[in-house]
Scaffold this motif. Structure first.
Motif: not given
Lengths: 271, 271
Positions: A27-29, A43, A78, A80, A107, A140, A238, B90
């Motif tokens: 995953f990447e946030t 990313h 954000v 995800k 989000n 990640k 973030v 999250r």
């Protein structure tokens, strides 16, 4: 905003997905400002590295275009991305014909107290240690029970993050951040070849510091070295950079190098 | 047969489930014969232990009744239960109000070649090593990337299972089995306090062997001890026991203690 699964609005996932069965994915946030996914190249680079090491044959160009399109609709917040190996039958063997699955979730912007960045934070000294697994270190990936256990160790709002050591006692990272320390004008962060998540902001800070002529070192860090640091800070892609003022009985001040890098990180995240 | 999510037929899952996000949950794979979930008490015991260690407040009585009801409808096959911590926002922090989620999936009976049990198998010597994490060791949790990587090391049908060592070189288990060795009439299996999955059939074999007066020992096992074993076998709660004939250059024969325990395992799985 609605989530997307493989480019289509959806709020559910196939029960056969290997992301659920085995945490078989990545995953990447990603922070989104003014419709732009920030630090996107970094990313995508980490994601591609993860796909390579886990042998997930994902279409990187498609992922890039979906991230860009989704961020444009999200505007501020954000994003995800969860990328799984896709569906499979029972058993660990993957179906070579399985299509990797792309999940995008939007989000609201993160709402951390401004004091975290302005004054600094306290780290909770987690007793949950990171195991060493060179095959997965730095990625990640979706196997995050250690972080779940570490984050469950404190509920108070006095601690904005937790400090995680590895099982050998080396200082590695925060639960959702990477950690840096400053000593005699040089910048140190943990070697993540055995465990830890190689954060996008960590990579960016190392790059920016080198560009400024600040000596940087990726090394094993002991608790003694942490204690003797002139400055300590945590970072992620973030929130940027938070100075660290305390961890257990240890104390530091938010120093000049932390503030300099924090301004740079803020600029990157203000897009 | 349709899957169930929280007791209702469903084939999809909320994208907010922490099982997907972090592998934050547990699973059990249970053989079903004549509508009965086999070795159910041992499966429930391991699940309860996992819930306790991960602090997942699941309703064990409800899980028992759902497993029983589902198995009754499935009749013959393999029932997989996935129990996650449920949904969350999250971030690694769990919502204390989140309801654990129960997912039941029914599969056809496993179709392994009869020769695996009758003649024995070859183990592929996996280079993927198990990391050491005492907080998670023994649990059948959803963080299974190490098994995914290990299982991807061979595609041929010559090898029915793979052998996994830990990062210190100890002999631990198969990718989807536990491993036993016999030496001078005694039974040995790996200590799983640092890594590995404490299988239900492993527990049953230890119990049955003790009942028969066979000396049993849970210990660290070196490659040298594996090499010098009189007999080697692998086990799980779906296929029972397979004698191991070879692993790389090592060779063994299917011996009398393996055969004796294999008959007992078969009886248990014939319900």
């Amino acid at each position: 905003m609605d989530s997307w699964v493989d480019g289509q609005p959806a709020d559910v996932l196939s029960l056969k997905d290997r992301g659920l069965a085995y945490g078989d994915g990545l995953f990447e946030t990603i922070a989104v400002r003014a419709g732009q996914p920030l630090l996107l190249e970094r990313h995508l680079l980490r994601l591609a590295e993860g796909c390579s090491r886990l042998a997930i044959a994902a279409d990187q160009a498609l992922i890039r275009s979906e991230l860009t399109a989704y961020a444009s609709l999200l505007g501020e917040g954000v994003l995800k991305l969860i990328l799984t190996r896709g569906d499979s039958q029972r058993g660990y063997a993957a179906d070579p014909r399985a299509q990797p699955r792309r999940i995008l979730q939007g989000n609201a912007p993160a709402t951390y107290p401004a004091a975290h960045a302005e004054q600094g934070i306290r780290l909770f000294p987690c007793t949950t240690r990171l195991s060493e697994q060179p095959l997965l270190a730095g990625l990640k990936h979706l196997n995050r029970l250690e972080q779940v256990l570490a984050r469950s160790e404190w509920q108070d709002s006095e601690h904005a993050e937790g400090l995680m050591l590895d099982l050998s006692g080396r200082v590695i990272e925060g639960v959702f951040s990477n950690l840096f320390l400053v000593r005699d004008g040089a910048l140190f962060t943990a070697d993540l070849s055995r465990c830890g998540v190689a954060g996008v902001m960590r990579a960016e800070i190392l790059f920016q510091a080198a560009s400024l002529g600040i000596p940087t070192e990726i090394a094993d860090i002991s608790l003694e070295q942490l204690q003797q640091a002139d400055e300590v800070f945590v970072c992620n892609s973030v929130y940027g950079i938070w100075p660290v003022l305390a961890c257990g009985a240890l104390r530091w001040s938010a120093g000049p190098l932390t503030r300099k890098l924090q301004r740079i990180a803020r600029t990157l995240l203000d897009a």
